[in-house]
Design a protein around this motif. Structure first.
Motif, PDB file in Angstrom:
ATOM      1  N   ASP A  77     -26.601   0.944  52.385  1.00 53.79           N
ATOM      2  CA  ASP A  77     -25.890  -0.308  50.980  1.00 53.79           C
ATOM      3  C   ASP A  77     -27.058  -0.395  49.856  1.00 53.79           C
ATOM      4  OD1 ASP A  77     -23.081  -0.156  51.633  1.00 53.79           O
ATOM      5  OD2 ASP A  77     -23.527  -2.189  52.650  1.00 53.79           O
ATOM      6  N   ILE A  78     -28.053  -0.427  50.696  1.00 51.65           N
ATOM      7  CA  ILE A  78     -29.110  -0.808  49.823  1.00 51.65           C
ATOM      8  C   ILE A  78     -29.446   0.411  49.035  1.00 51.65           C
ATOM      9  CG2 ILE A  78     -31.871  -1.274  49.804  1.00 51.65           C
ATOM     10  CD1 ILE A  78     -31.499  -2.379  52.653  1.00 51.65           C
ATOM     11  N   ILE A  79     -29.186   1.711  49.194  1.00 54.65           N
ATOM     12  CA  ILE A  79     -30.022   2.617  48.293  1.00 54.65           C
ATOM     13  C   ILE A  79     -28.872   2.725  47.302  1.00 54.65           C
ATOM     14  CG2 ILE A  79     -30.012   5.094  48.477  1.00 54.65           C
ATOM     15  CD1 ILE A  79     -31.855   3.410  49.842  1.00 54.65           C
ATOM     16  N   GLU A  80     -27.669   3.030  48.415  1.00 53.00           N
ATOM     17  CA  GLU A  80     -26.857   2.291  46.521  1.00 53.00           C
ATOM     18  C   GLU A  80     -26.791   1.725  45.563  1.00 53.00           C
ATOM     19  OE1 GLU A  80     -22.954   3.918  44.831  1.00 53.00           O
ATOM     20  OE2 GLU A  80     -24.020   4.291  46.210  1.00 53.00           O
ATOM     21  N   LYS A  81     -27.056   1.005  46.258  1.00 54.43           N
ATOM     22  CA  LYS A  81     -27.435  -0.607  45.121  1.00 54.43           C
ATOM     23  C   LYS A  81     -28.294  -0.583  44.275  1.00 54.43           C
ATOM     24  CE  LYS A  81     -26.909  -5.068  46.691  1.00 54.43           C
ATOM     25  NZ  LYS A  81     -26.735  -6.016  46.840  1.00 54.43           N
ATOM     26  N   GLU A  82     -29.609  -0.009  44.549  1.00 58.62           N
ATOM     27  CA  GLU A  82     -30.585   0.330  44.115  1.00 58.62           C
ATOM     28  C   GLU A  82     -30.454   2.041  42.835  1.00 58.62           C
ATOM     29  OE1 GLU A  82     -34.580  -1.484  45.209  1.00 58.62           O
ATOM     30  OE2 GLU A  82     -33.128  -3.016  46.343  1.00 58.62           O
ATOM     31  N   LEU A  83     -29.947   2.819  43.812  1.00 60.43           N
ATOM     32  CA  LEU A  83     -30.160   4.006  42.985  1.00 60.43           C
ATOM     33  C   LEU A  83     -29.428   3.997  41.742  1.00 60.43           C
ATOM     34  CD1 LEU A  83     -31.207   6.607  44.799  1.00 60.43           C
ATOM     35  CD2 LEU A  83     -28.263   7.284  44.483  1.00 60.43           C
ATOM     36  N   LYS A  84     -30.581   4.598  40.991  1.00 59.90           N
ATOM     37  CA  LYS A  84     -30.715   5.335  39.457  1.00 59.90           C
ATOM     38  C   LYS A  84     -31.580   6.067  38.741  1.00 59.90           C
ATOM     39  CE  LYS A  84     -34.491   2.563  38.273  1.00 59.90           C
ATOM     40  NZ  LYS A  84     -35.134   1.290  37.615  1.00 59.90           N
ATOM     41  N   ILE A  85     -30.813   6.510  37.545  1.00 59.32           N
ATOM     42  CA  ILE A  85     -31.508   7.842  37.606  1.00 59.32           C
ATOM     43  C   ILE A  85     -32.833   7.865  36.135  1.00 59.32           C
ATOM     44  CG2 ILE A  85     -29.136   9.768  37.160  1.00 59.32           C
ATOM     45  CD1 ILE A  85     -29.261   8.977  34.152  1.00 59.32           C
ATOM     46  N   LEU A  86     -33.315   8.427  36.789  1.00 54.43           N
ATOM     47  CA  LEU A  86     -34.689   8.218  35.597  1.00 54.43           C
ATOM     48  C   LEU A  86     -34.655   8.256  34.721  1.00 54.43           C
ATOM     49  CD1 LEU A  86     -37.554  10.712  38.076  1.00 54.43           C
ATOM     50  CD2 LEU A  86     -36.409   8.272  38.469  1.00 54.43           C
ATOM     51  N   GLU A  87     -35.911   7.273  33.753  1.00 50.70           N
ATOM     52  CA  GLU A  87     -35.873   7.457  32.505  1.00 50.70           C
ATOM     53  C   GLU A  87     -36.381   8.602  31.334  1.00 50.70           C
ATOM     54  OE1 GLU A  87     -37.290   4.127  29.278  1.00 50.70           O
ATOM     55  OE2 GLU A  87     -38.106   3.956  31.243  1.00 50.70           O
ATOM     56  N   GLY A  88     -35.441   9.031  30.446  1.00 48.01           N
ATOM     57  CA  GLY A  88     -35.768   9.821  29.734  1.00 48.01           C
ATOM     58  C   GLY A  88     -34.784  11.618  30.067  1.00 48.01           C
ATOM     59  N   ILE A  89     -34.436  11.141  31.770  1.00 48.21           N
ATOM     60  CA  ILE A  89     -33.368  12.342  32.349  1.00 48.21           C
ATOM     61  C   ILE A  89     -32.168  12.609  31.114  1.00 48.21           C
ATOM     62  CG2 ILE A  89     -31.604  12.673  33.839  1.00 48.21           C
ATOM     63  CD1 ILE A  89     -33.764  14.078  34.688  1.00 48.21           C
ATOM     64  N   LYS A  90     -31.507  11.795  30.899  1.00 48.96           N
ATOM     65  CA  LYS A  90     -29.929  11.596  29.644  1.00 48.96           C
ATOM     66  C   LYS A  90     -31.135  12.810  28.441  1.00 48.96           C
ATOM     67  CE  LYS A  90     -26.880   9.099  31.743  1.00 48.96           C
ATOM     68  NZ  LYS A  90     -26.019   7.890  31.542  1.00 48.96           N
ATOM     69  N   GLY A  91     -31.660  12.244  28.068  1.00 52.70           N
ATOM     70  CA  GLY A  91     -32.388  12.612  26.304  1.00 52.70           C
ATOM     71  C   GLY A  91     -32.673  14.147  26.450  1.00 52.70           C
ATOM     72  N   LEU A  92     -33.017  14.133  27.767  1.00 47.07           N
ATOM     73  CA  LEU A  92     -33.668  15.839  27.771  1.00 47.07           C
ATOM     74  C   LEU A  92     -32.394  16.733  28.655  1.00 47.07           C
ATOM     75  CD1 LEU A  92     -36.459  17.957  28.844  1.00 47.07           C
ATOM     76  CD2 LEU A  92     -36.041  17.076  30.968  1.00 47.07           C
ATOM     77  N   ILE A  93     -31.589  16.608  28.752  1.00 47.19           N
ATOM     78  CA  ILE A  93     -30.084  17.209  29.155  1.00 47.19           C
ATOM     79  C   ILE A  93     -30.242  17.569  27.695  1.00 47.19           C
ATOM     80  CG2 ILE A  93     -28.391  17.256  30.120  1.00 47.19           C
ATOM     81  CD1 ILE A  93     -29.677  15.927  32.895  1.00 47.19           C
ATOM     82  N   GLN A  94     -29.788  16.378  26.952  1.00 45.99           N
ATOM     83  CA  GLN A  94     -29.005  16.738  25.480  1.00 45.99           C
ATOM     84  C   GLN A  94     -30.285  17.338  25.093  1.00 45.99           C
ATOM     85  OE1 GLN A  94     -29.163  12.390  24.331  1.00 45.99           O
ATOM     86  NE2 GLN A  94     -26.898  12.478  25.781  1.00 45.99           N
ATOM     87  N   THR A  95     -31.484  17.795  24.693  1.00 44.96           N
ATOM     88  CA  THR A  95     -31.815  18.573  24.581  1.00 44.96           C
ATOM     89  C   THR A  95     -31.609  20.423  24.874  1.00 44.96           C
ATOM     90  OG1 THR A  95     -34.183  16.939  23.772  1.00 44.96           O
ATOM     91  CG2 THR A  95     -34.046  18.787  24.060  1.00 44.96           C
TER      92      THR A  95
END
Length: 212
Positions: A77-95
């Motif tokens: 539950d702790i992991i699920e609440k705080e889990l997030k993608i790293l900043e910049g990943i979505k932009g890199l994937i789009q590029t």
């Protein structure tokens, strides 16, 4: 010529390592085992079986993989609440999509867990290939996973860049003949073995990638 970018998963796509090792350090402290940064540098990126072997040997413990799995379940539950993608990943994937560069995940994590989290962040459809620990006989740092990734993507290893946050993955990718990018973190302040070291995914412009 760059034709494919291969990503490690935990620590490159999402912030799982910092969360799980924060909690795991507390778990191990209860067993009189105090992990240092040098331990984490070794442990990060290893398969669970190898992590358990290292910890038991260093601290003279007799913990099992099940002990670690039960602990992981207890902090879900702790992991699920705080889990997030790293900043910049979505932009890199789009590029990379715009440049028609193939993308893959190559991780020692179970494939089902990778797919679950990619779907959670709506990234599953972005990748051409997902490789988990079940897809190889020998996990990282063995280069097998990287050879398989290149073969399935129908590119040569020399046409690939691997983005890693762990030294084991960097060594494996280098053995396979790939260019490597080391993503520094609280676990690793630098990667002398990598072709390029970055502090954030946001640093990865197309110019920087294509010039490696």
């Amino acid at each position: 010529m760059l034709k494919a970018v291969i990503f490690d998963f935990d620590g490159v796509i999402q912030n799982f390592p910092e969360l799980v090792w924060r909690e795991r350090k507390v778990f191990l402290k209860n067993h009189k085992a105090q992990l240092e940064k040098s331990d984490l540098e070794i442990l990060l990126g290893l398969a669970l079986s190898e992590q358990v072997t290292y910890i038991n040997k260093k601290f003279k413990l007799s913990l099992t993989e099940d002990d670690f799995k039960k602990h992981r379940e207890s902090i879900a539950d702790i992991i699920e609440k705080e889990l997030k993608i790293l900043e910049g990943i979505k932009g890199l994937i789009q590029t990379l999509k715009k440049k028609k560069i193939k993308m893959a995940i190559a991780s020692n994590k179970p494939k089902a867990a990778i797919e679950r989290d990619l779907k959670k962040f709506k990234l599953y459809s972005k990748f051409d290939l997902i490789l988990g620990k079940e897809d190889v006989a020998k996990p990282k740092p063995d280069p097998e996973m990287f050879f398989i990734a290149a073969k399935k993507l129908k590119v040569s290893p020399e046409e690939c860049i691997m983005i890693e946050d762990a030294i084991h993955g960097i060594k494996g990718a280098k053995k396979a003949g790939m260019k490597t990018i080391g993503l520094c973190s609280s676990f690793h302040s630098s990667f002398k073995e990598a072709d390029l070291c970055i502090q954030s995914i946001k640093e990865l412009s197309w110019k920087k990638l294509s010039s490696l």
